[in-house]
Design a protein around this motif. Sequence first.
Motif, PDB file in Angstrom:
ATOM      1  N   SER A 276       0.832  -1.202   0.000  1.00 18.36           N
ATOM      2  CA  SER A 276       0.000   0.000   0.000  1.00 18.36           C
ATOM      3  C   SER A 276       0.861   1.244   0.000  1.00 18.36           C
ATOM      4  O   SER A 276       1.940   1.278   0.624  1.00 18.36           O
ATOM      5  CB  SER A 276      -0.920   0.018   1.225  1.00 18.36           C
ATOM      6  OG  SER A 276      -1.638   1.242   1.300  1.00 18.36           O
TER       7      SER A 276
ATOM      8  N   ALA B 119      -6.394   6.022  -2.412  1.00 24.33           N
ATOM      9  CA  ALA B 119      -7.497   5.354  -3.111  1.00 24.33           C
ATOM     10  C   ALA B 119      -7.663   5.913  -4.513  1.00 24.33           C
ATOM     11  O   ALA B 119      -7.957   5.171  -5.465  1.00 24.33           O
ATOM     12  CB  ALA B 119      -8.790   5.502  -2.317  1.00 24.33           C
ATOM     13  N   GLN B 120      -7.467   7.222  -4.665  1.00 25.58           N
ATOM     14  CA  GLN B 120      -7.556   7.843  -5.984  1.00 25.58           C
ATOM     15  C   GLN B 120      -6.532   7.263  -6.961  1.00 25.58           C
ATOM     16  O   GLN B 120      -6.765   7.234  -8.166  1.00 25.58           O
ATOM     17  CB  GLN B 120      -7.348   9.352  -5.875  1.00 25.58           C
ATOM     18  CG  GLN B 120      -8.587  10.147  -5.544  1.00 25.58           C
ATOM     19  CD  GLN B 120      -8.363  11.624  -5.762  1.00 25.58           C
ATOM     20  OE1 GLN B 120      -7.313  12.172  -5.432  1.00 25.58           O
ATOM     21  NE2 GLN B 120      -9.346  12.291  -6.341  1.00 25.58           N
TER      22      GLN B 120
ATOM     23  N   GLY C  62      -5.686   4.193  -6.988  1.00 29.80           N
ATOM     24  CA  GLY C  62      -5.978   2.788  -7.183  1.00 29.80           C
ATOM     25  C   GLY C  62      -5.472   1.863  -6.098  1.00 29.80           C
ATOM     26  O   GLY C  62      -5.512   0.631  -6.260  1.00 29.80           O
ATOM     27  N   ASP C  63      -5.013   2.418  -4.995  1.00 27.02           N
ATOM     28  CA  ASP C  63      -4.484   1.603  -3.903  1.00 27.02           C
ATOM     29  C   ASP C  63      -5.595   0.714  -3.323  1.00 27.02           C
ATOM     30  O   ASP C  63      -6.615   1.211  -2.832  1.00 27.02           O
ATOM     31  CB  ASP C  63      -3.919   2.519  -2.814  1.00 27.02           C
ATOM     32  CG  ASP C  63      -3.199   1.775  -1.728  1.00 27.02           C
ATOM     33  OD1 ASP C  63      -1.959   1.738  -1.764  1.00 27.02           O
ATOM     34  OD2 ASP C  63      -3.873   1.211  -0.836  1.00 27.02           O
ATOM     35  N   GLU C  64      -5.385  -0.608  -3.367  1.00 24.82           N
ATOM     36  CA  GLU C  64      -6.438  -1.533  -2.950  1.00 24.82           C
ATOM     37  C   GLU C  64      -6.718  -1.481  -1.459  1.00 24.82           C
ATOM     38  O   GLU C  64      -7.857  -1.594  -1.031  1.00 24.82           O
ATOM     39  CB  GLU C  64      -6.075  -2.967  -3.367  1.00 24.82           C
ATOM     40  CG  GLU C  64      -6.094  -3.191  -4.880  1.00 24.82           C
ATOM     41  CD  GLU C  64      -7.463  -2.912  -5.479  1.00 24.82           C
ATOM     42  OE1 GLU C  64      -8.484  -3.224  -4.838  1.00 24.82           O
ATOM     43  OE2 GLU C  64      -7.507  -2.365  -6.612  1.00 24.82           O
TER      44      GLU C  64
ATOM     45  N   LYS D 275      -8.817   1.630  -0.822  1.00 27.34           N
ATOM     46  CA  LYS D 275     -10.207   1.416  -1.249  1.00 27.34           C
ATOM     47  C   LYS D 275     -10.933   0.497  -0.274  1.00 27.34           C
ATOM     48  O   LYS D 275     -12.132   0.688   0.005  1.00 27.34           O
ATOM     49  CB  LYS D 275     -10.238   0.850  -2.670  1.00 27.34           C
ATOM     50  CG  LYS D 275      -9.823   1.867  -3.733  1.00 27.34           C
ATOM     51  CD  LYS D 275     -10.126   1.400  -5.143  1.00 27.34           C
ATOM     52  CE  LYS D 275      -9.201   0.308  -5.591  1.00 27.34           C
ATOM     53  NZ  LYS D 275      -9.430  -0.075  -7.019  1.00 27.34           N
TER      54      LYS D 275
ATOM     55  N   PHE E 121     -12.140   2.536   2.686  1.00 34.40           N
ATOM     56  CA  PHE E 121     -13.372   3.249   2.368  1.00 34.40           C
ATOM     57  C   PHE E 121     -14.572   2.294   2.377  1.00 34.40           C
ATOM     58  O   PHE E 121     -15.645   2.636   2.877  1.00 34.40           O
ATOM     59  CB  PHE E 121     -13.259   3.948   1.009  1.00 34.40           C
ATOM     60  CG  PHE E 121     -12.738   5.347   1.090  1.00 34.40           C
ATOM     61  CD1 PHE E 121     -13.552   6.373   1.545  1.00 34.40           C
ATOM     62  CD2 PHE E 121     -11.435   5.637   0.731  1.00 34.40           C
ATOM     63  CE1 PHE E 121     -13.077   7.677   1.637  1.00 34.40           C
ATOM     64  CE2 PHE E 121     -10.947   6.933   0.814  1.00 34.40           C
ATOM     65  CZ  PHE E 121     -11.769   7.958   1.267  1.00 34.40           C
ATOM     66  N   ASN E 122     -14.386   1.096   1.831  1.00 31.77           N
ATOM     67  CA  ASN E 122     -15.478   0.118   1.832  1.00 31.77           C
ATOM     68  C   ASN E 122     -15.895  -0.235   3.252  1.00 31.77           C
ATOM     69  O   ASN E 122     -17.087  -0.283   3.577  1.00 31.77           O
ATOM     70  CB  ASN E 122     -15.070  -1.143   1.079  1.00 31.77           C
ATOM     71  CG  ASN E 122     -15.173  -0.985  -0.423  1.00 31.77           C
ATOM     72  OD1 ASN E 122     -15.968  -0.187  -0.924  1.00 31.77           O
ATOM     73  ND2 ASN E 122     -14.360  -1.727  -1.158  1.00 31.77           N
TER      74      ASN E 122
ATOM     75  N   LEU F 285     -16.493   6.638  -3.565  1.00 35.69           N
ATOM     76  CA  LEU F 285     -15.653   5.809  -2.701  1.00 35.69           C
ATOM     77  C   LEU F 285     -16.329   5.566  -1.361  1.00 35.69           C
ATOM     78  O   LEU F 285     -16.217   4.476  -0.785  1.00 35.69           O
ATOM     79  CB  LEU F 285     -14.295   6.477  -2.474  1.00 35.69           C
ATOM     80  CG  LEU F 285     -13.264   6.346  -3.588  1.00 35.69           C
ATOM     81  CD1 LEU F 285     -12.079   7.272  -3.310  1.00 35.69           C
ATOM     82  CD2 LEU F 285     -12.800   4.898  -3.720  1.00 35.69           C
TER      83      LEU F 285
END
Length: 333
Positions: free
Chosen positions: A224, A243-244, A246-248, A251, A254-255, A289
């Motif tokens: 990360s 997250a912007q 594309g960092d899993e 993201k 946020f989920n 997001l």
Amino acid sequence: MDTQKPYVIGVDLGGTNTVFGIVDARGDIVAQDSIKTQAYKTADAFVEAGVECLKPLIAQVGGLDKIAGMGIGAPNANYYTGAIEYAPNLSWAHDGVVPLAQMFSDRLSTLAPCSSPLAPLKVRITNDANAAAMGEMTYGVARGMKNFIVITLGTGVGSGIVINGQLVYGHDGFAGELGHVKVDHSANARLCGCGRHGCLEAYCSATGMARTAREMLQLSEQPSLLREKNPDDIESIDVFLAAQQGDEMAKGIFNYTGFTLGEACADFAAFSSPEAFIFFGGLCKAGDLIMKPIEEAYNRSVMPIFRGKAKFLVSSLMNANAAVLGASALAWE
């Protein structure tokens, strides 16, 4: 409205910043400035700094005799008593009752010229999220709605609940603290600033998201961008920026935050059946997001009778302005 006093003061007292605005009857903020909320060790020092911040703003509109009143939106503020009571995120109001409305009224009255003393300025106070709800109902996306819930996502998680067109205060002025509904009943539930464990605020505020990031970094080996920072320095903005790109892991944070909040909203729907949930605060700038997992979790968890009925909206007003405008509405009463 008193045509001789065409302005009011609206104050958004947040855990990080306090924004002061001079507002006219049309809802236009004609002058605005801010101070750091936590930069002061005592309530007296905070009020003194606030008045110093207000002086040039008041001068811009012609002096204190042009001001009809002042409204304040603040954490743990009691509309009935005019005081902030045991606010967990305010260092100078954490352990007691601060009669902030009276303190500002007394201090502002000293600004009147000795040759023409004015009656004490009326100052009213309400919960910061209630002020945001008033702003949305008067000027924002809740205009025309009678049943909705505003949820503020900042240093903490606040809420303003409107049922049948009226804000919910309860018998003591403190109804509607949805940020302190428990969402984690496990033995390892996070400690909240209010002293309890497992509150929604501990997971879904900006500070809660940063705690989630630190936990995930410690418990997982997943690569990360967040590992480039000292874990203790990570803030919610860092998670958003990662997250912007594309960092899993970002993201996933946020989920997790969105699903936790969406499931809580499913519970909230059971007691007020709101037409809309309106989200306000810095985290909302993340757009889908955060909003997509909120709505998905809500529709997965809510009772079938409520499914698909509520709108999920982001405040249409500038983040500071909604609370300033809402608080200013108190002063016109």
